[in-house]
Design a protein around this motif. Structure first.
Motif, short mmCIF file in Angstrom:
data_model
loop_
_atom_site.label_atom_id
_atom_site.label_comp_id
_atom_site.label_asym_id
_atom_site.label_seq_id
_atom_site.Cartn_x
_atom_site.Cartn_y
_atom_site.Cartn_z
N TRP A 40 43.09 32.63 78.52
CA TRP A 40 42.10 33.67 78.78
C TRP A 40 41.35 34.05 77.51
CZ3 TRP A 40 40.12 35.59 83.16
CH2 TRP A 40 40.79 35.31 84.36
N ARG A 41 42.07 34.05 76.36
CA ARG A 41 41.41 34.37 75.09
C ARG A 41 40.35 33.33 74.76
NH1 ARG A 41 45.52 35.68 72.84
NH2 ARG A 41 46.21 33.73 71.87
N GLN A 42 40.68 32.06 75.02
CA GLN A 42 39.71 31.00 74.76
C GLN A 42 38.50 31.12 75.68
OE1 GLN A 42 41.36 27.08 75.21
NE2 GLN A 42 39.41 26.03 74.81
N THR A 43 38.76 31.46 76.95
CA THR A 43 37.65 31.63 77.90
C THR A 43 36.77 32.80 77.50
OG1 THR A 43 39.00 30.73 79.68
CG2 THR A 43 37.04 31.97 80.33
N TRP A 44 37.40 33.91 77.09
CA TRP A 44 36.64 35.09 76.69
C TRP A 44 35.76 34.78 75.47
CZ3 TRP A 44 34.07 39.20 77.15
CH2 TRP A 44 33.86 40.07 76.10
N ASN A 45 36.30 34.04 74.53
CA ASN A 45 35.55 33.72 73.32
C ASN A 45 34.40 32.74 73.57
OD1 ASN A 45 37.10 35.40 71.75
ND2 ASN A 45 38.49 33.79 71.06
N SER A 46 34.41 32.09 74.74
CA SER A 46 33.35 31.11 75.03
C SER A 46 32.59 31.44 76.31
CB SER A 46 33.96 29.70 75.13
OG SER A 46 34.93 29.65 76.19
N ILE A 47 32.71 32.70 76.77
CA ILE A 47 32.05 33.09 78.01
C ILE A 47 30.54 32.85 77.89
CG2 ILE A 47 31.92 35.49 77.23
CD1 ILE A 47 32.10 36.36 80.13
N PRO A 48 29.91 32.16 78.85
CA PRO A 48 28.49 31.79 78.70
C PRO A 48 27.51 32.89 79.08
CG PRO A 48 29.38 30.82 80.70
CD PRO A 48 30.52 31.50 80.02
N ASP A 49 27.96 33.87 79.89
CA ASP A 49 27.06 34.93 80.37
C ASP A 49 27.55 36.28 79.88
OD1 ASP A 49 25.79 32.89 81.69
OD2 ASP A 49 26.61 33.36 83.66
N LEU A 50 26.70 37.00 79.15
CA LEU A 50 27.04 38.32 78.64
C LEU A 50 26.18 39.37 79.34
CD1 LEU A 50 27.28 37.56 74.81
CD2 LEU A 50 29.14 37.72 76.48
N TRP A 51 26.84 40.29 80.05
CA TRP A 51 26.18 41.36 80.81
C TRP A 51 26.68 42.67 80.24
CZ3 TRP A 51 27.26 45.26 84.48
CH2 TRP A 51 26.19 45.64 85.29
N ILE A 52 25.83 43.38 79.48
CA ILE A 52 26.28 44.51 78.67
C ILE A 52 25.51 45.76 79.07
CG2 ILE A 52 26.55 45.37 76.31
CD1 ILE A 52 26.26 42.27 75.55
N ARG A 53 26.26 46.86 79.31
CA ARG A 53 25.68 48.14 79.69
C ARG A 53 26.31 49.27 78.89
NH1 ARG A 53 22.85 44.94 81.41
NH2 ARG A 53 21.92 44.70 83.48
#
Length: 400
Positions: A40-53
């Motif tokens: 999960w840490r690896q996935t979080w560090n490479s997440i392709p879509d960032l949606w920030i509010r």
């Protein structure tokens, strides 16, 4: 009882599933998944879509710190960056755009909600050659010298953006693959010259003085414009370069911004052979509205769906209006659905509805929604409606 020998299903989910889950979580909660396991840490560090509010944090400053950390630790490309903030963190925007421009960003959404200060898009942004989607709110655009365009851009949305007419024209013309364009209340942009060979959808709302469209592949067009008594658009400039149009929506006061001499039966210069769906606002008090809409209806031979929001005050239609209706030759061979939302006295719109029923040979349903604010009883009108002759034996009238 839990046994350590049992497989850890959550930690061993496929990477594409983990990525999908993260895209549906607020960015703060998505970050916490890095504590579950190394996968999960690896996935979080490479997440392709960032949606920030901002709503994910107590203060806008916390948003800035979190985005800085995310980008610092991120591995791989970022496909989508979507930010909405109420903070005036323009220096941080510059920093993030610099990072994204080096990481193959494809979709960029920026919403600085504090309207007291417009954010000036830095020149670095215009070197993001991988962009396919741009949405900008409350920003200022000035194209840098040597701008070569966004060669892959397909969707452009500008909301409350300050951009000069020359910059806008160049921006659109330098996006050869542009398919969808949405403009909403932009500043300094009253003349719209649009030359877009692959444009399919165009939606504009705001106060513009002049519109010239050259978009041979355009399929849907939505226009809403504040009335300007000093400006009159030429019908050919607006509609002459969009021969394949299938859906047309005209709202607010757009109709009144046409040359009056063109809005006369027999002088209407265009025909819309491919138009299937028409949606219009019609104020019976405005003779130009009536001239345009009635003449337009006469020149749409293959219309299938008609949606009209009409405003009718008592005795608003003038004798010249009824004379105009009698001159027109309607013949709707494919019209099967009509929605009429009437605000006011439906009785004064009955002659038009009668003509409509008598000329729509494939009509399935006429739906009338009515907000009544005059003294006449709408039930009396309903009794008249059901007695009108109908060209289609399948036509049903629904009165709401």
């Amino acid at each position: 009882m839990y046994s350590s020998s049992e497989p850890d299903i959550i930690s061993n989910l496929p990477e594409n599933v983990r990525e999908k889950i993260l895209t549906y979580l607020p960015i703060k909660e998505a970050g916490r998944t890095s504590l579950l396991s190394s996968n999960w840490r690896q996935t979080w560090n490479s997440i392709p879509d960032l949606w920030i509010r901002d709503a994910d944090y107590d203060e806008p400053d916390e948003t800035v710190k979190m985005v800085d950390v995310i980008l610092l630790l991120h591995e791989g490309r970022i496909h989508k960056f979507d930010l909405l903030t109420y903070g005036q963190c323009h220096d941080a925007f510059d920093r993030w755009i610099r990072y994204l421009s080096r990481n193959g960003i494809e979709q960029f959404y920026l919403n600085p909600m504090d309207r007291s200060l417009s954010y000036k898009i830095p020149s670095r942004f215009f070197s993001c050659s991988s962009l396919t989607t741009i949405y900008l709110y409350n920003c200022t655009i000035k194209l840098p010298q040597g701008f070569r365009g966004f060669k892959l851009l397909k969707t452009l949305m500008l909301n409350s953006v300050s951009i000069s007419e020359a910059c806008f024209e160049k921006l659109v013309s330098c996006c050869p693959l542009l398919e969808s364009l949405r403009l909403f209340e932009n500043e300094k942009n009253t003349i719209l010259n649009i030359n877009a060979p692959n444009l399919e959808n165009f939606d504009v709302y705001g106060s513009f003085a002049f519109l010239h469209l050259c978009a041979p592949k355009l399929l849907t067009l939505c226009l809403s414009n504040a009335y300007n008594p000093y400006i009159k658009n030429n019908l050919n400039q607006v509609f002459g370069g969009i021969p394949n149009l299938e859906m047309l929506e005209l709202r607010a006061d757009f109709v009144e911004n046409f040359l009056v001499e063109e809005l006369v039966p027999g002088k209407f210069p265009l025909i819309f052979p491919n138009l299937k769906d028409l949606r219009v606002d019609w104020d019976f008090q405005k003779e130009e509205d009536s001239k345009f809409i009635l003449s337009l209806l006469e020149h749409i031979p293959n219309l299938e769906e008609l949606d009209i929001e009409m405003t009718v005050v008592p005795e608003a239609p003038t004798p010249s209006f009824w004379k105009l209706i009698n001159k027109l030759d309607f013949s709707f061979q494919r019209l099967h659905i009509v929605n009429i939302f009437c605000c006011g006295c439906i009785e004064d719109a009955l002659p038009f509805i009668k003509v409509l029923l008598g000329s729509a040979f494939e009509l399935h349903q006429l739906i009338i929604s009515h907000i009544h604010w005059c003294e006449k009883d709408p039930q009396v009108c309903l009794k008249q409606l059901v007695l009108f002759p109908r060209a289609s034996t399948k036509a049903q009238i629904v009165f709401e």
